[in-house]
Structures are given as C-alpha cells and as structure tokens.
Write a protein that holds these residues in place. Sequence first.
Motif, PDB file in Angstrom:
ATOM      1  N   ARG A  80      86.737 -81.888 161.018  1.00 28.80           N
ATOM      2  CA  ARG A  80      86.625 -80.474 161.394  1.00 28.80           C
ATOM      3  C   ARG A  80      87.659 -80.099 162.458  1.00 28.80           C
ATOM      4  O   ARG A  80      88.192 -78.995 162.448  1.00 28.80           O
ATOM      5  CB  ARG A  80      85.215 -80.214 161.929  1.00 28.80           C
ATOM      6  CG  ARG A  80      84.137 -80.191 160.832  1.00 28.80           C
ATOM      7  CD  ARG A  80      82.778 -80.200 161.440  1.00 28.80           C
ATOM      8  NE  ARG A  80      81.719 -80.062 160.423  1.00 28.80           N
ATOM      9  CZ  ARG A  80      80.456 -80.344 160.628  1.00 28.80           C
ATOM     10  NH1 ARG A  80      80.057 -80.810 161.831  1.00 28.80           N
ATOM     11  NH2 ARG A  80      79.569 -80.185 159.667  1.00 28.80           N
ATOM     12  N   ASP A  85      90.882 -75.008 158.361  1.00 31.67           N
ATOM     13  CA  ASP A  85      90.590 -74.308 157.095  1.00 31.67           C
ATOM     14  C   ASP A  85      89.686 -75.121 156.185  1.00 31.67           C
ATOM     15  O   ASP A  85      89.630 -74.877 154.968  1.00 31.67           O
ATOM     16  CB  ASP A  85      91.914 -74.009 156.373  1.00 31.67           C
ATOM     17  CG  ASP A  85      92.795 -73.060 157.173  1.00 31.67           C
ATOM     18  OD1 ASP A  85      92.237 -72.236 157.916  1.00 31.67           O
ATOM     19  OD2 ASP A  85      94.033 -73.171 157.060  1.00 31.67           O
ATOM     20  N   TRP A  87      86.808 -76.410 153.948  1.00 31.19           N
ATOM     21  CA  TRP A  87      85.699 -75.821 153.193  1.00 31.19           C
ATOM     22  C   TRP A  87      85.242 -76.812 152.126  1.00 31.19           C
ATOM     23  O   TRP A  87      86.022 -77.607 151.621  1.00 31.19           O
ATOM     24  CB  TRP A  87      86.097 -74.486 152.561  1.00 31.19           C
ATOM     25  CG  TRP A  87      87.140 -74.589 151.449  1.00 31.19           C
ATOM     26  CD1 TRP A  87      88.473 -74.507 151.579  1.00 31.19           C
ATOM     27  CD2 TRP A  87      86.865 -74.799 150.053  1.00 31.19           C
ATOM     28  NE1 TRP A  87      89.100 -74.646 150.388  1.00 31.19           N
ATOM     29  CE2 TRP A  87      88.122 -74.810 149.406  1.00 31.19           C
ATOM     30  CE3 TRP A  87      85.696 -74.950 149.287  1.00 31.19           C
ATOM     31  CZ2 TRP A  87      88.239 -74.979 148.037  1.00 31.19           C
ATOM     32  CZ3 TRP A  87      85.825 -75.106 147.918  1.00 31.19           C
ATOM     33  CH2 TRP A  87      87.097 -75.138 147.297  1.00 31.19           C
ATOM     34  N   GLU A 100      80.203 -75.202 153.683  1.00 32.52           N
ATOM     35  CA  GLU A 100      80.807 -75.019 154.994  1.00 32.52           C
ATOM     36  C   GLU A 100      82.205 -74.440 154.783  1.00 32.52           C
ATOM     37  O   GLU A 100      82.907 -74.792 153.836  1.00 32.52           O
ATOM     38  CB  GLU A 100      80.907 -76.342 155.745  1.00 32.52           C
ATOM     39  CG  GLU A 100      81.497 -76.198 157.154  1.00 32.52           C
ATOM     40  CD  GLU A 100      81.440 -77.480 157.966  1.00 32.52           C
ATOM     41  OE1 GLU A 100      82.363 -77.739 158.766  1.00 32.52           O
ATOM     42  OE2 GLU A 100      80.444 -78.243 157.792  1.00 32.52           O
ATOM     43  N   GLY A 101      82.613 -73.547 155.704  1.00 36.37           N
ATOM     44  CA  GLY A 101      83.920 -72.927 155.620  1.00 36.37           C
ATOM     45  C   GLY A 101      83.939 -71.792 154.612  1.00 36.37           C
ATOM     46  O   GLY A 101      82.945 -71.455 153.963  1.00 36.37           O
ATOM     47  N   ARG A 102      85.090 -71.156 154.504  1.00 31.77           N
ATOM     48  CA  ARG A 102      85.264 -70.028 153.587  1.00 31.77           C
ATOM     49  C   ARG A 102      85.692 -70.558 152.226  1.00 31.77           C
ATOM     50  O   ARG A 102      86.792 -71.068 152.043  1.00 31.77           O
ATOM     51  CB  ARG A 102      86.309 -69.064 154.133  1.00 31.77           C
ATOM     52  CG  ARG A 102      86.519 -67.828 153.250  1.00 31.77           C
ATOM     53  CD  ARG A 102      87.578 -66.899 153.841  1.00 31.77           C
ATOM     54  NE  ARG A 102      87.811 -65.760 152.963  1.00 31.77           N
ATOM     55  CZ  ARG A 102      88.602 -65.774 151.888  1.00 31.77           C
ATOM     56  NH1 ARG A 102      89.239 -66.887 151.581  1.00 31.77           N
ATOM     57  NH2 ARG A 102      88.746 -64.677 151.142  1.00 31.77           N
TER      58      ARG A 102
END
Length: 455
Positions: A80, A85, A87, A100-102
């Motif tokens: 992380r 970025d 995901w 998790e993430g976009r």
Amino acid sequence: MRGGTRHSLKRRLVTRLIAVQAAVVALVVLAVFLTLWLGGHFASKLEPEDAILEAVAHALGRDSGGGLILRPTRQLAELRQRSPDLWFVVRDKDGAILSEGRVPDDYARIGAFAMRIGQARFGWNLGDPPGQIARLKQMDTAAGRVQVLTGPGSDIPLRRIVWAVTISFAGIVLPIVLVMALATLTATPLVVGRALAGLTTVAEKARQIDAGRRGGRLPLDGVPAEVVPLVTAVNDALARLDDGYERRQRFLVDAAHELRTPIAILTTRLEALDDSPQRQRLLADAARLSNLAGQLLDLQRIDAAPCAMTSLDLVALAREVAADLAPLAIAAGFELSFEARVKTMKVRGDPLGLGRALTNLVQNAIDHAGRPGLITITVAEGGIVEIADDGNGIPAAQREQIFEPFQRLDTRSHGNGLGLHLVVEIVRLHGGTIAVVDAPGGGACFRIALPQPED
C-alpha cells in the motif's frame, strides 16, 4: 633465447567468434525483453500483478461471521505504501466481495461473470492505444478458494526480474549460442585452412632458400591480403641480404686480386736477399699470404660459376694427390699412405675442385696432427674418401666449428682457417657430405661421401 608462446589462429578465431555471437544474441534478447516490458506487452514471468496477488492471498481471512477480511501484514502494508494506485477485488464462491482502491469501470463487474475461469490477463493488442490492464486469478487462501482481480499497481520485485532474465537466457540465448558454437567449430577450421592454403607454398619456398642459392623470393600467389605485407617485407629483406652478400663477395675477390701483385713483388724481393733464418721466415709468411689470396679466389670462383662436372675415377684422383703431396709430407716428418679398397670408383665431379679438397685435407693433417706420424688416404665403396691421421684428434664438440671460415682450434697454427671451409663448399657443390670421425689410430678422420652416378 626462449621463444614466446605460440597461439593457434583457429583456436583464437573460434573462441572469439563464439564470444561475439553470444554477446550479440544476448543483446538482441535483452533489447526485445526491454521493449516488451517498457511497452507494457511483456506477458511472462515479469507480471507486476503477481506481487499484489501474493500479498492479498497472504493477508486474506474471515471474520467471526464468515465475511472476507484483510489481516494487517507487513507485505500488504509495504504494498500500500509503494503503490498509491493500488486496487483489487476479491470474490468467493458465495458471492462475497472485498475490494480496495478505485476499480476501473472496465473491470468493475467482470469478476462476477468469470468465476469459473482459473486465471486470465486483460489488456490491449499491439498497436492499439494503451489502456488499463488487469489480472484475474483463482487462488487458495486461508479464507478458502477465492477469485482475485487486480491491476498493475505494484513494482516488480528484483528477484522476479533476476529469475525471469535467467529463464529467458537459459531458454533462448543458450540454445542459440550452442548451435552457433557448433557451426563455428565446424566451419572455422575449414575456412581458415582454405584461406591460409597459400602459406603452405610460401613455407616450402622459404625452406629452400639458403646462402648457396641466392635470388630466391617467396611467392605471393594465393597469399591472403592480410599476410601480403609480411611476405613482401621478407622478400625485401632477402633482396637486401643478396645485395649485401654480392657486395661482400666483390670486396673479397677484389681484395684477393689486389693482394696477389704486391705479394708476388714481396716474394721476389725476399728471394733476392741473402739466405738467413729471417729471410726464410719472411718467405714463409709471404707464402701464407699468397695461399690465403688463392683460397679467397677459389671460394669466389666456386660461388660464382658452376663446376665443370665430368666423369672421373676417384681412385686415380686420390692416388695422384697422394703422389703430389708425398714429398711435402715426408719433409714434415710424416709418412703418407694410399689405400684403394676398390679398383675404380666412378663419380661425376670437377677434378680440379675435388683435387683441391683432398689436398687441403692432407695439408690440414700435416699442420694439425701435432707430431710426425702416419697420414692415410683411403678410397672405399660408395664414393667414400677418408683422410686420417694418428694425431690427437678433434673434440666432438668442435667438429662442426672447424668448417666455419677463419676458425682455428689452435691459435698457434700457421693456417688461415679457410682450407676446411673451402673443402666443405667443394663437397657441397658436388652434392656430397663431409664429416669428422675418430680414426682407428685415435686421430682425426675426415670422411667425404660423394654421390655415384646411376648406371
């Protein structure tokens, strides 16, 4: 002086060609590898999503209610931190989801339709505009078998790079290099052998060059262009040697000619003096000077013009020499004996030259035998003539040296060191050989072997 270590041209070419080929193949593979990697098209062991998949699988677990959770792990925390970025989406067979993430819109729902797919990679074709890539994989974890979908939001670990490069080189470069090395080992000796075939003729010609046959040059036909400067330099050196030899020969013959006149005048004037021990010594010195000039001229004549070869009887020639020199030997306190083990011995030669050679050998025995004794001239089968004495002999280590010009073993001798050299030159021009061996009586024995004409 010790020679340097010799190197094989074939071995050098083979090893260096293989090294160059291996380097070229390695650079080509490395260039292709970097091109695919930097373009985002490298789909092999260097997939950056693998680090995310491993970290997620290691951290995945379930809570008390059976839901999917991510346990705090050092690997996930480092991931992380270095991948802002990051995901991923995790699904189990019951439809539970953890993300998790976009998540890119293109992959938001793709996992739901691919639960039965073991693994897949999503991206674009070569030549298309770059877009989002993703990796989907079924994995066994502490939470059971799940599907993980993620993007390349991580750096590639160094160990994976090393491993991938090693596999690539072992699987691609090594086989190519082995095949090329085998071809090189087979072809190079053939190519080098054919390219240097002309040097065999050059080497054979070089072996035929000696001081007695001047004017020889090394041929350039068939010689590789890279070796031509060396052969040309050798030919130039041979030309300079020939020129120097000619100048030396001209000097010797001119000096001998010029000396004969003053020596003759000196001898005439000495003979006109009243008889005395001093006059006799001076006459002896003048005689030695005259003999030296004569021998120099003889050497020049032998070198400049071929001998007048005729068929002659070696027995008769040796008997004539013995008869001519008998008074000289007796006056010096020696007994001169002639032995003919055959009635006749036909050889082809120059009577004057061979007569001078035998005369010089007998005179050498008179001068160097060391004490009055017996000198024997023997003619035997096979064109053999021996002149032996019963003196102190010649040490084996000095038997080659005595034939060199101006070489004298005894510095007190009245000789000039040209007599035996003249003998060697005469015998060589007749195609024969001369050697020094021990005489039966312990003295020196000069053995001449002349070739006999074929019947």
